[in-house]
Design an enzyme around this catalytic site. Structure first.
Site, PDB file in Angstrom:
ATOM      1  N   TYR A  22       0.810  -1.219   0.000  1.00 29.37           N
ATOM      2  CA  TYR A  22       0.000   0.000   0.000  1.00 29.37           C
ATOM      3  C   TYR A  22       0.845   1.272   0.000  1.00 29.37           C
ATOM      4  CZ  TYR A  22      -4.427  -2.400   0.479  1.00 29.37           C
ATOM      5  OH  TYR A  22      -5.522  -3.168   0.227  1.00 29.37           O
ATOM      6  N   GLU A  46       6.723 -27.269  17.393  1.00 27.16           N
ATOM      7  CA  GLU A  46       5.973 -26.937  16.184  1.00 27.16           C
ATOM      8  C   GLU A  46       4.595 -26.358  16.496  1.00 27.16           C
ATOM      9  OE1 GLU A  46       5.485 -30.325  13.608  1.00 27.16           O
ATOM     10  OE2 GLU A  46       3.895 -29.347  12.473  1.00 27.16           O
ATOM     11  N   ASP A  87       5.842 -32.692  15.021  1.00 29.21           N
ATOM     12  CA  ASP A  87       4.994 -33.849  14.767  1.00 29.21           C
ATOM     13  C   ASP A  87       5.832 -34.952  14.130  1.00 29.21           C
ATOM     14  OD1 ASP A  87       2.627 -32.893  15.713  1.00 29.21           O
ATOM     15  OD2 ASP A  87       1.863 -32.220  13.773  1.00 29.21           O
TER      16      ASP A  87
END
EC number: 5.6.2.2
Lengths: 252, 373
Positions: free
Chosen positions: B114, B207, B259
């Site tokens: 912008y 994580e 994970d």
């Protein structure tokens, strides 16, 4: 036919001038017929009886009606089909006050406008067969028109309504040659126009962005005065101006 | 006590280093500006040399243990009318970055998009302005965070670490990062702060936010003398920068807990050795970081409940096998086990054995194990 032309033909057809037609065998008759078809030495039927428009009036007419940016006209030499002389005249115009988009064809035969049943006319066939991309024309959106005039002692209409001309190979060939000649000229104009537009766009690009470049690098480098870049823009636009002048000269 | 003294010495050095870094950036930007100014003054078209970021120019540097760019570079010249626009955009961004760095004002990628509109430098969409930002990173070989352009924050930090802010309005203010149990967002003020003091002996990067909260609740920070960081999935670059600083400046080892799937393994790898996407940048990696788990082999070892891998999971495994970093050791071994068992386990899977199982059983065991590799 005079005796000189007759002797010339006999030489071409490899007949003895003394041979009588009544004594010819069937085979010889076929040979004679073939020779008559292929011999190119016959003069075209006398076209002086025809009343073509002439290139100049055609050009004036198109100019007055459309005031186009580009225009080209051509009058083909007289030709004949089945012994009837005919002359094809054609004009092509682009831009200006042409309001239609895509290929618009104005057909005339012996100076009479043909209004109906356009689709089955030989002129339309020739126009549709043309690959307009080759000539740098967008055939579905470009403002361009084609005017065709077929002038003959006997225009081969397809119907009694006299609204569409039949596709005799001789006429089709003449139309095709006329259209190709004009399209090549249009193509030359289109590529110049494309170049001029690209150059103009380029010039605009420089006059838009170079001042910004100057502004940012001045602030970035902590300098007080902007560098003298105007001459670079001038140079860029100057190159383009000369291009455009050339353009006008050629078309004028 | 002796330890703390040494840390304070490092602090002074880093402060100096940091100022140098910022000065270096400003100087580099200024040099580019001056060069372009000179070119214009001489009636010549200015240009940028931008390192080529295409795949053919990305090489794995075994010594640096990360992807780097090769020597190919392309010129972006103002003479070429098709490059003039992007040249101007790049110069504008350099100008804007200079302004941000001077004023120490941070901005997001969206802000940049912008802000350009105030200068008649139009970007078609944010994608275009994002690309230009990466171009500038490549030209300067410095991450955008250095010129105060930050992505949105989604990762957080918790633990006994005292920081001293350097951003305007907070200079000299200190904060201990163990006073708010939800953790502190890792944003511009965090990454630019001085790391003054800590009692922690390691950093644990996790994580997932859920596990981060669990770790705080279970006081993993105190029990294991650690700083806990939630990477929020793939670690953002500001987080990777902070991890690197914690490792380099405070000498803390970094362990990573993800994970038990191929994506988790790759999250650890990116912290350790960066991504091909950021091959034009150095100093975003922690080569000594250790992936602690959850490994493919842990799934069987700890009898974790699993879910089947999807086809795209399996495809990702094979893709990663082609990556030179996965050619050997633990990384290759675990990938191959994932491919073999075709199942994965999330960090939450430990909850089957009670909510505290992961912190009380798994973590100590793995920490012990990780010392040996």
């Amino acid at each position: 036919m005079g005796p000189t032309a007759a002797l010339e033909f006999c030489k071409f057809a490899k007949f003895k001038p003394e041979t009588r037609v009544g004594n010819m065998t069937d085979q010889e008759l076929v040979k004679l017929s073939d020779a008559l078809q292929t011999y190119e030495g016959f003069r075209s039927p006398d076209p002086t009886c025809l009343a073509p428009l002439g290139a100049e009036p055609l050009e004036k007419g198109i100019q007055r009606r459309f005031e186009p940016d580009f225009m080209a006209v051509v009058q083909r030499t007289a030709s004949a089909y089945s012994g009837f002389p005919f002359v094809v005249e054609m004009g092509i115009a682009y831009g200006g006050k042409i309001e239609t988009r895509g290929t618009t064809v104005y057909r005339f035969a012996n100076r009479i406008p043909l209004l109906y049943d356009e689709g089955s006319d030989v002129v339309l066939k020739v126009v549709k067969d043309t690959d307009w991309n080759r000539y740098k024309v967008k055939s579905d959106s470009a403002p361009f028109i084609i005017v065709s005039h077929i002038c003959s002692t006997r225009v081969p209409y397809k119907t009694v309504g006299k609204e569409n001309v039949a596709d005799r190979p001789e006429i089709e060939k003449e139309l095709r040659l006329a259209l190709q000649f004009l399209s090549r000229k249009l193509s030359g104009y289109m590529s110049k126009k494309g170049q001029a537009e690209a150059a103009k766009k380029r010039a605009n690009l420089y006059s838009k962005y170079l001042p910004l470049v100057a502004q940012f690098c001045t602030e970035l480098s902590g300098k007080k005065k902007e560098p003298n870049y105007e001459k670079m823009i001038k140079e860029e636009t100057a190159i383009n101006n000369t291009d455009e002048n050339k353009e006008v000269e050629k078309n004028g | 006590m002796a330890k703390k003294v040494t840390k304070k010495v490092t602090k002074k050095e880093t402060k100096k280093e940091k100022i140098d870094k910022s000065k270096k950036l400003i100087q580099a930007l200024k040099n580019h500006g001056a060069q372009i100014y000179e070119d214009l003054e001489n009636g010549e078209f200015p240009k940028f040399s931008i390192p080529n970021r295409s795949i053919s120019n990305i090489i794995y540097d075994k010594k640096l243990r990360q992807y780097v760019l090769g020597t190919n570079a392309s010129l972006r010249s103002a003479r070429n009318s098709s490059q003039l626009r992007s040249f101007t955009q790049l110069l504008w961004l350099a100008f804007f970055a200079n302004k941000l760095t001077h004023e120490k004002k941070s901005s997001t990628l969206r802000d940049v998009y912008y802000s350009s509109q105030a200068f008649a430098v139009d970007f078609e969409d944010q994608q275009e302005s994002d690309n230009i930002i990466v171009d500038l990173e490549a030209v300067l070989s410095q991450p955008r965070e250095d010129f105060f352009v930050f992505p949105e924050e989604r990762s957080s930090i918790f633990g006994d670490l005292t920081i001293e802010y350097t951003i305007p309005g907070y200079e000299g203010k200190t904060q201990n990062l163990s006073s708010h149990p939800d953790g502190y967002a890792i944003g511009p003020s965090m990454t630019s702060a001085q790391l003054t003091d800590t009692s922690a002996e390691m950093v644990i990067a996790i994580e997932k936010g859920g596990l981060f909260t669990r770790f705080v609740e279970e006081q993993v920070d105190k029990k294991f003398k650690s700083i806990i960081i939630n990477t929020g999935g793939q670690a953002p670059r500001s987080t990777r920068t902070l991890l690197k600083r914690l490792h380099d400046e405070l000498g803390l080892p970094v362990v990573i807990l993800t994970d038990g799937d191929v994506y988790g393994e790759h999250i650890a790898m990116v912290i350790k050795s960066g991504s091909a996407n950021a091959a034009h940048l150095r100093e975003l990696t922690v080569p000594d970081a250790k992936w602690m788990g959850v490994w493919a082999t842990d799934i069987d070892k700890f009898k974790l409940p699993t879910i089947p891998m999807t086809e795209s999971d399996i495809k990702r495994c094979y893709d990663l096998l082609k990556d030179p970093r996965y050619e050997e050791g633990l990384w290759k071994r675990e990938l191959e086990v994932f491919i073999k068992i075709k199942r994965k386990a999330e960090l939450e899977a430990f909850s089957k054995y009670g909510l505290t199982n992961i912190t009380e059983k798994y973590l100590p065991k793995k920490l012990e194990e990780s010392k040996s590799f």
